[in-house]
Design a protein around this motif. Structure first.
Motif, PDB file in Angstrom:
ATOM      1  N   ILE A  41       0.975  -1.361  -0.224  1.00 46.65           N
ATOM      2  CA  ILE A  41      -0.081   0.140   0.028  1.00 46.65           C
ATOM      3  C   ILE A  41       0.859   1.298   0.055  1.00 46.65           C
ATOM      4  CG2 ILE A  41      -1.560   1.452   1.380  1.00 46.65           C
ATOM      5  CD1 ILE A  41      -3.037  -1.124   2.065  1.00 46.65           C
ATOM      6  N   LYS A  42       1.980   1.354   0.773  1.00 48.34           N
ATOM      7  CA  LYS A  42       2.860   2.464   0.932  1.00 48.34           C
ATOM      8  C   LYS A  42       3.550   2.526  -0.376  1.00 48.34           C
ATOM      9  CE  LYS A  42       4.099   2.732   5.954  1.00 48.34           C
ATOM     10  NZ  LYS A  42       5.009   2.645   6.707  1.00 48.34           N
ATOM     11  N   SER A  43       3.814   1.496  -1.233  1.00 51.73           N
ATOM     12  CA  SER A  43       4.503   1.638  -2.570  1.00 51.73           C
ATOM     13  C   SER A  43       3.504   2.240  -3.317  1.00 51.73           C
ATOM     14  CB  SER A  43       5.079   0.163  -2.989  1.00 51.73           C
ATOM     15  OG  SER A  43       5.515   0.219  -4.180  1.00 51.73           O
ATOM     16  N   PHE A  44       2.287   1.698  -3.473  1.00 49.96           N
ATOM     17  CA  PHE A  44       1.216   2.086  -4.288  1.00 49.96           C
ATOM     18  C   PHE A  44       0.960   3.774  -4.071  1.00 49.96           C
ATOM     19  CE2 PHE A  44      -3.072   3.248  -5.204  1.00 49.96           C
ATOM     20  CZ  PHE A  44      -3.519   2.602  -6.545  1.00 49.96           C
ATOM     21  N   ALA A  45       0.977   4.176  -3.035  1.00 50.82           N
ATOM     22  CA  ALA A  45       0.570   5.573  -2.743  1.00 50.82           C
ATOM     23  C   ALA A  45       1.813   6.573  -3.223  1.00 50.82           C
ATOM     24  CB  ALA A  45       0.437   5.774  -1.071  1.00 50.82           C
ATOM     25  N   LYS A  46       3.015   6.042  -2.880  1.00 48.46           N
ATOM     26  CA  LYS A  46       4.132   6.738  -3.356  1.00 48.46           C
ATOM     27  C   LYS A  46       4.044   6.906  -5.053  1.00 48.46           C
ATOM     28  CE  LYS A  46       9.159   6.682  -3.172  1.00 48.46           C
ATOM     29  NZ  LYS A  46      10.547   6.056  -2.750  1.00 48.46           N
ATOM     30  N   ASP A  47       3.726   5.590  -5.665  1.00 48.24           N
ATOM     31  CA  ASP A  47       3.686   5.757  -7.101  1.00 48.24           C
ATOM     32  C   ASP A  47       2.669   6.761  -7.584  1.00 48.24           C
ATOM     33  OD1 ASP A  47       5.808   3.899  -6.939  1.00 48.24           O
ATOM     34  OD2 ASP A  47       4.567   2.265  -7.423  1.00 48.24           O
ATOM     35  N   HIS A  48       1.591   6.937  -6.747  1.00 48.44           N
ATOM     36  CA  HIS A  48       0.505   7.788  -7.301  1.00 48.44           C
ATOM     37  C   HIS A  48       0.292   9.092  -6.723  1.00 48.44           C
ATOM     38  CE1 HIS A  48      -0.409   3.525  -8.701  1.00 48.44           C
ATOM     39  NE2 HIS A  48      -1.242   4.279  -9.712  1.00 48.44           N
ATOM     40  N   GLY A  49       1.349   9.375  -5.868  1.00 50.38           N
ATOM     41  CA  GLY A  49       1.357  10.833  -5.241  1.00 50.38           C
ATOM     42  C   GLY A  49       0.384  10.961  -4.197  1.00 50.38           C
ATOM     43  N   LEU A  50       0.078   9.982  -3.531  1.00 51.00           N
ATOM     44  CA  LEU A  50      -0.708   9.983  -2.233  1.00 51.00           C
ATOM     45  C   LEU A  50       0.110  10.145  -0.917  1.00 51.00           C
ATOM     46  CD1 LEU A  50      -3.226   7.217  -3.434  1.00 51.00           C
ATOM     47  CD2 LEU A  50      -3.539   9.905  -3.850  1.00 51.00           C
ATOM     48  N   ILE A  51      -0.595  10.783   0.030  1.00 48.70           N
ATOM     49  CA  ILE A  51       0.192  10.971   1.334  1.00 48.70           C
ATOM     50  C   ILE A  51      -0.455  10.257   2.366  1.00 48.70           C
ATOM     51  CG2 ILE A  51       1.140  12.792   2.984  1.00 48.70           C
ATOM     52  CD1 ILE A  51       1.070  14.607   0.393  1.00 48.70           C
ATOM     53  N   ILE A  52       0.076   9.074   2.793  1.00 44.60           N
ATOM     54  CA  ILE A  52      -0.374   8.417   3.915  1.00 44.60           C
ATOM     55  C   ILE A  52       0.017   9.236   5.196  1.00 44.60           C
ATOM     56  CG2 ILE A  52      -0.629   6.327   5.307  1.00 44.60           C
ATOM     57  CD1 ILE A  52       0.127   4.895   2.456  1.00 44.60           C
ATOM     58  N   THR A  53      -1.375   9.689   6.130  1.00 45.76           N
ATOM     59  CA  THR A  53      -0.919  10.250   7.095  1.00 45.76           C
ATOM     60  C   THR A  53      -1.438   9.516   8.479  1.00 45.76           C
ATOM     61  OG1 THR A  53      -3.017  11.585   7.119  1.00 45.76           O
ATOM     62  CG2 THR A  53      -1.080  12.740   6.402  1.00 45.76           C
ATOM     63  N   GLU A  54      -2.245   8.537   8.401  1.00 45.33           N
ATOM     64  CA  GLU A  54      -2.561   7.526   9.297  1.00 45.33           C
ATOM     65  C   GLU A  54      -2.680   6.165   8.997  1.00 45.33           C
ATOM     66  OE1 GLU A  54      -3.407   8.085  12.698  1.00 45.33           O
ATOM     67  OE2 GLU A  54      -3.581  10.441  12.665  1.00 45.33           O
ATOM     68  N   GLU A  55      -2.221   5.224   9.787  1.00 43.23           N
ATOM     69  CA  GLU A  55      -2.250   3.751   9.244  1.00 43.23           C
ATOM     70  C   GLU A  55      -3.010   3.020  10.632  1.00 43.23           C
ATOM     71  OE1 GLU A  55       1.372   2.261   8.436  1.00 43.23           O
ATOM     72  OE2 GLU A  55       2.221   4.153   7.816  1.00 43.23           O
ATOM     73  N   PHE A  56      -3.803   2.199  10.013  1.00 39.29           N
ATOM     74  CA  PHE A  56      -4.563   1.419  10.571  1.00 39.29           C
ATOM     75  C   PHE A  56      -4.684  -0.167  10.621  1.00 39.29           C
ATOM     76  CE2 PHE A  56      -6.718   5.643  10.995  1.00 39.29           C
ATOM     77  CZ  PHE A  56      -6.909   5.914  12.216  1.00 39.29           C
ATOM     78  N   ASP A  57      -3.669  -0.788  11.207  1.00 39.22           N
ATOM     79  CA  ASP A  57      -3.380  -2.150  11.321  1.00 39.22           C
ATOM     80  C   ASP A  57      -4.201  -2.972  12.079  1.00 39.22           C
ATOM     81  OD1 ASP A  57      -1.802  -1.390   9.344  1.00 39.22           O
ATOM     82  OD2 ASP A  57      -0.284  -1.233  10.794  1.00 39.22           O
ATOM     83  N   ALA A  58      -5.029  -3.925  11.698  1.00 35.19           N
ATOM     84  CA  ALA A  58      -5.805  -4.848  12.495  1.00 35.19           C
ATOM     85  C   ALA A  58      -5.300  -6.304  12.410  1.00 35.19           C
ATOM     86  CB  ALA A  58      -7.245  -4.898  11.994  1.00 35.19           C
ATOM     87  N   GLU A  59      -4.744  -6.878  13.282  1.00 31.84           N
ATOM     88  CA  GLU A  59      -4.222  -8.307  13.370  1.00 31.84           C
ATOM     89  C   GLU A  59      -5.092  -9.034  14.111  1.00 31.84           C
ATOM     90  OE1 GLU A  59      -0.434  -8.361  15.162  1.00 31.84           O
ATOM     91  OE2 GLU A  59       0.431  -6.738  14.103  1.00 31.84           O
ATOM     92  N   TYR A  60      -5.457 -10.268  13.383  1.00 39.83           N
ATOM     93  CA  TYR A  60      -6.437 -11.228  14.069  1.00 39.83           C
ATOM     94  C   TYR A  60      -7.797 -10.710  14.158  1.00 39.83           C
ATOM     95  CZ  TYR A  60      -1.543 -13.015  15.340  1.00 39.83           C
ATOM     96  OH  TYR A  60      -0.246 -13.112  15.262  1.00 39.83           O
ATOM     97  N   GLU A  61      -8.299  -9.909  13.603  1.00 38.88           N
ATOM     98  CA  GLU A  61      -9.588  -9.419  13.627  1.00 38.88           C
ATOM     99  C   GLU A  61     -10.534 -10.258  12.776  1.00 38.88           C
ATOM    100  OE1 GLU A  61      -8.841  -5.183  15.874  1.00 38.88           O
ATOM    101  OE2 GLU A  61     -10.139  -5.242  14.009  1.00 38.88           O
ATOM    102  N   SER A  62     -11.610 -10.871  13.006  1.00 33.59           N
ATOM    103  CA  SER A  62     -12.666 -11.166  12.184  1.00 33.59           C
ATOM    104  C   SER A  62     -13.443 -10.032  11.794  1.00 33.59           C
ATOM    105  CB  SER A  62     -13.719 -12.253  12.629  1.00 33.59           C
ATOM    106  OG  SER A  62     -14.513 -12.635  12.054  1.00 33.59           O
ATOM    107  N   SER A  63     -14.115 -10.313  10.386  1.00 36.16           N
ATOM    108  CA  SER A  63     -14.973  -9.336   9.666  1.00 36.16           C
ATOM    109  C   SER A  63     -16.392  -9.734   9.620  1.00 36.16           C
ATOM    110  CB  SER A  63     -14.132  -8.864   8.810  1.00 36.16           C
ATOM    111  OG  SER A  63     -14.156  -9.609   7.560  1.00 36.16           O
ATOM    112  N   LYS A  64     -16.688 -10.892  10.289  1.00 32.98           N
ATOM    113  CA  LYS A  64     -18.127 -11.480  10.030  1.00 32.98           C
ATOM    114  C   LYS A  64     -19.319 -10.343  10.497  1.00 32.98           C
ATOM    115  CE  LYS A  64     -16.802 -16.309  10.517  1.00 32.98           C
ATOM    116  NZ  LYS A  64     -16.733 -17.534  11.404  1.00 32.98           N
ATOM    117  N   LYS A  65     -18.695  -9.502  11.474  1.00 38.23           N
ATOM    118  CA  LYS A  65     -19.550  -8.394  11.889  1.00 38.23           C
ATOM    119  C   LYS A  65     -18.716  -7.339  12.307  1.00 38.23           C
ATOM    120  CE  LYS A  65     -23.498 -10.782  12.626  1.00 38.23           C
ATOM    121  NZ  LYS A  65     -24.802 -10.531  11.791  1.00 38.23           N
ATOM    122  N   ILE A  66     -19.094  -6.010  12.002  1.00 33.31           N
ATOM    123  CA  ILE A  66     -18.345  -4.828  12.304  1.00 33.31           C
ATOM    124  C   ILE A  66     -18.086  -4.729  13.607  1.00 33.31           C
ATOM    125  CG2 ILE A  66     -18.571  -2.375  12.016  1.00 33.31           C
ATOM    126  CD1 ILE A  66     -19.987  -2.542   9.476  1.00 33.31           C
TER     127      ILE A  66
END
Length: 503
Positions: A41-66
């Motif tokens: 995602i960071k590589s993609f953002a750099k290639d397309h001139g997008l500036i990532i200011t916040e990152e949200f990383d969810a480890e071991y979280e199911s998405s069957k329900k919000i």
């Protein structure tokens, strides 16, 4: 940004946030890991001139329900609190399925993000986005497909899981005292083709702790201290949870199963019957709560034995440091009574009163002959099934010896590895030793019944003297044997009452 057909180039130089997710440890360990997603995602953002200011990383979280996606809800909350000019234009995700698998719930969410906050989604790996109605429709289709994948997985996997559970397997982390071997364990030294759960050295000590709790009336504190001397540290809550865990009784526990007893493929620490006994011990009498006391050796009537007859509350004990005297206190009416008699005490101590009560069980020597005959009858009844017990234990021991012989033969012809032979043969040897121990400790018809009867008669001649000679744990056992529902004492009337007596 009100153009109907937005493209990614329209956002060049814009502020964006990123959201990544893995639902299982297995995904985390493989190419779908958080690290892999973030890097791309960071590589993609750099290639397309997008500036990532916040990152949200969810480890071991199911998405069957919000509501199970804590990190995603954290992202939404932050968007709400962020001023309009500082909000991200886009949230970059790895794929629609990483955003969520709850179907309509996640569709409603991305529509809400666009309408209420003017925040869009873009999938780096698939190029799906929510830039316009047509794109939203395709994004919705991908989310519904992800949900369908989950349904299909449940239809095919869950029956297989239930079948494995019914065959005695278990899933997830095993509790303390066991080593878990199998094809999907994280520890490379414990990877095997088939699941195997083995009682380890710590487990053997925990087994002894269970016996102390069930048969010797040890308190949790005493057991924790004993385990500490053996190099095992365990918290009160962990020990409390351990007593209630049916895994230790050999039961397969899983929410996919109905509440039936399915025997697991591992060596239990206690039997099913012992587990039931333990739960009764933990439940205790309806009168009795958890008591905090000091000086247990000096105050054996607490905890969980002495009950205030005035208010029906449990009684505990404490040390008056100024007087250096022990007292029993009612947790309900807060009345106190001295534990021991002293020259300054107005009343005799509760210990002396309890011993006086014990002497009510005393009977004269004139009744010895009658008592002896009754004891002989009881012992005779106990011995009646001795031959069957001995035969069953001997048969089990011989079966284990045969199994060991077969295993030695399989090892000799290289049918099994040395590692498997050593571990499995040790389990069989331990079982044989246990059976031999049981045989050696069975009473025999040659036992000296007269000696046993003489011992009982000695107790009956002076029960209070016998009680005084016991250590703390034996006193507790003796108390509970005579008065299984506790000892009721009225501090107000200086009198006692017992609701049930074993005589």
């Amino acid at each position: 940004m009100k153009k109907k057909n937005l493209t990614l180039s329209d956002f060049y130089g814009s502020t964006v946030w990123s959201y990544t997710r893995v639902s299982t440890k297995e995904q985390f360990m493989n190419n779908g890991s958080i690290e892999t997603q973030v890097k791309r995602i960071k590589s993609f953002a750099k290639d397309h001139g997008l500036i990532i200011t916040e990152e949200f990383d969810a480890e071991y979280e199911s998405s069957k329900k919000i509501n199970t996606q804590n990190t995603l809800r954290e992202l939404i909350d932050k968007i709400k609190k962020t001023s309009i000019n500082k909000r991200p234009k886009i949230i970059l995700i790895w794929s629609p399925s990483r955003f969520g698998r709850a179907g309509a719930e996640h569709i409603q969410l991305f529509v809400k993000l666009r309408k209420e906050f003017n925040v869009l989604l873009y999938s780096v790996s698939t190029e799906h986005n929510t830039f316009n109605e047509r794109a939203e429709n395709e994004f919705s289709t991908q989310l519904l497909y992800a949900q369908k994948e989950n349904f299909n997985r449940q239809d095919t996997i869950i029956p297989g899981l239930i079948n494995s559970l019914n065959n005695g397997k278990t899933f997830g982390k095993t509790p303390r005292g066991y080593d878990h071997y199998g094809p999907r364990v994280s520890n490379p030294t414990k990877v095997k083709a088939f699941q195997e759960i083995i009682l380890n050295e710590e487990g053997k000590l925990l087994k002894e702790a269970f016996k102390m709790k069930i048969y010797k009336s040890y308190s949790d504190k005493e057991i924790i201290n004993w385990l500490k001397t053996k190099g095992i540290k365990i918290a009160y809550q962990s020990l409390s949870n351990m007593w209630k865990n049916e895994f230790y009784a050999g039961k397969v526990c899983n929410s996919l199963l109905e509440d039936n007893y399915i025997k697991g493929n591992w060596e239990p620490i206690i039997s099913k019957k012992e587990y039931q006994i333990l739960q009764k011990i933990l439940g205790g009498s309806k009168h009795l709560g958890v008591a905090k006391i000091k000086g247990k050796e000096e105050t054996p009537l607490a905890p969980k034995f002495l009950v205030c007859n005035d208010c029906n509350a449990s009684m505990t004990s404490y040390l008056n440091k100024q007087k250096q005297l022990f007292y029993y206190k009612c947790n309900g009416c807060n009345k106190t009574v001295n534990a021991n008699s002293s020259s300054k005490a107005v009343h005799i101590g509760l210990h002396e009163e309890f011993q006086n009560k014990l002497n009510d069980f005393k009977f004269s020597k004139e009744l010895h002959d009658l008592f002896s005959e009754q004891l002989k009858k009881i012992l005779s009844d106990e011995m009646s099934n001795l031959s069957d017990k001995k035969r069953i234990i001997t048969k089990e021991a011989n079966e284990s010896k045969d199994a060991l012989d077969k295993m030695e033969y399989r090892f000799a012809i290289n049918e099994i590895s040395k590692d498997i032979f050593e571990r499995q043969s040790q389990k069989i040897l331990d079982n044989i030793k246990q059976k031999v121990y049981e045989l050696e400790n069975l009473p025999t018809k040659k036992s000296n019944h007269d000696k046993a009867i003489k011992y009982f008669l000695k107790i009956s001649e002076n029960p209070s003297k016998f009680y005084a000679s016991l250590d703390y744990n034996k006193k507790r056992k003796f108390q509970e044997m005579l008065f299984p529902e506790g000892f009721n004492y009225s501090i107000k009337n200086r009198d006692y009452r017992t609701s049930k007596v074993n005589s």
